[in-house]
Design an enzyme around this catalytic site. Sequence first.
Site, PDB file in Angstrom:
ATOM      1  NE  ARG A 133      -5.618 -12.350  10.394  1.00 19.97           N
ATOM      2  CZ  ARG A 133      -4.814 -11.182  10.075  1.00 19.97           C
ATOM      3  NH1 ARG A 133      -4.213 -11.246   8.362  1.00 19.97           N
ATOM      4  NH2 ARG A 133      -4.477  -9.858  10.576  1.00 19.97           N
ATOM      5  CG  PHE A 188      -9.201  -1.728   4.408  1.00 21.36           C
ATOM      6  CD1 PHE A 188      -7.745  -1.559   4.604  1.00 21.36           C
ATOM      7  CD2 PHE A 188     -10.236  -2.428   4.811  1.00 21.36           C
ATOM      8  CE1 PHE A 188      -7.300  -1.772   5.344  1.00 21.36           C
ATOM      9  CE2 PHE A 188      -9.550  -3.543   5.780  1.00 21.36           C
ATOM     10  CZ  PHE A 188      -7.719  -2.675   6.141  1.00 21.36           C
ATOM     11  CG  ASP A 248      -1.877   0.822   1.571  1.00 26.64           C
ATOM     12  OD1 ASP A 248      -1.976   1.873   0.726  1.00 26.64           O
ATOM     13  OD2 ASP A 248      -2.500   0.860   2.573  1.00 26.64           O
TER      14      ASP A 248
END
Length: 177
Positions: free
Chosen positions: A165, A152, A103
């Site tokens: 996850r 995001f 990022d």
Amino acid sequence: MNTEHRPEVLISSREIATTIDRLATEISRDYLGKEPLLLGILKGSFMFMADLIRRLDFQLEVDFVRLSSYGRGTESSGKIQVVQGLRTIVRDREVLVIEDIIDTGLTVAYLLEYLRKKRPASLRLCTLLDKPSRRRVPVPIDYLGTTIPDRFLVGYGLDYDERFRNLPDVCVLEDNE
Ligand code: 5GP
């Protein structure tokens, strides 16, 4: 952002598999016969590492480091810490860093510098996802999966406050506000 938002698929598990096939071909071409150390950055890269190494048909070693940057939230704090360090000797090894997403670049830039001081024979970087629009420091990516917009992401190892996850796809959290 609240965690009740439903994740929306951005990159399907099938697309991820195709991308990893390509990365594995590129990595195999460069590392065959070299017995590299593949170094994953925890926690996010565990799923990518597991899928990638199953496609690499040569001798290699695996280790992980854990760095903290984000804390709990979606904005990088910019302060990097090694939470769990290396257990493998890096000096004179062919080292390939495996990252889930780049990022700002601060995390991986910090790790590359940390590793360079340990004098590996070579040091390269592979990332599944790249968000170049938010880069704050230049990062040389040797093996790049997919370039993504500034959203995001969760799933395929990536979390939001430790959730999501386990999703098989790379997803964005829907924003209903
Ligand atoms: P950077 O230091 O490049 O800003 O951030 C790298 C780390 O931040 C990644 O290893 C990952 O843990 C986390 N990160 C960056 N972007 C995202 C994102 O979109 N979703 C999630 N879950 N984590 C991210």
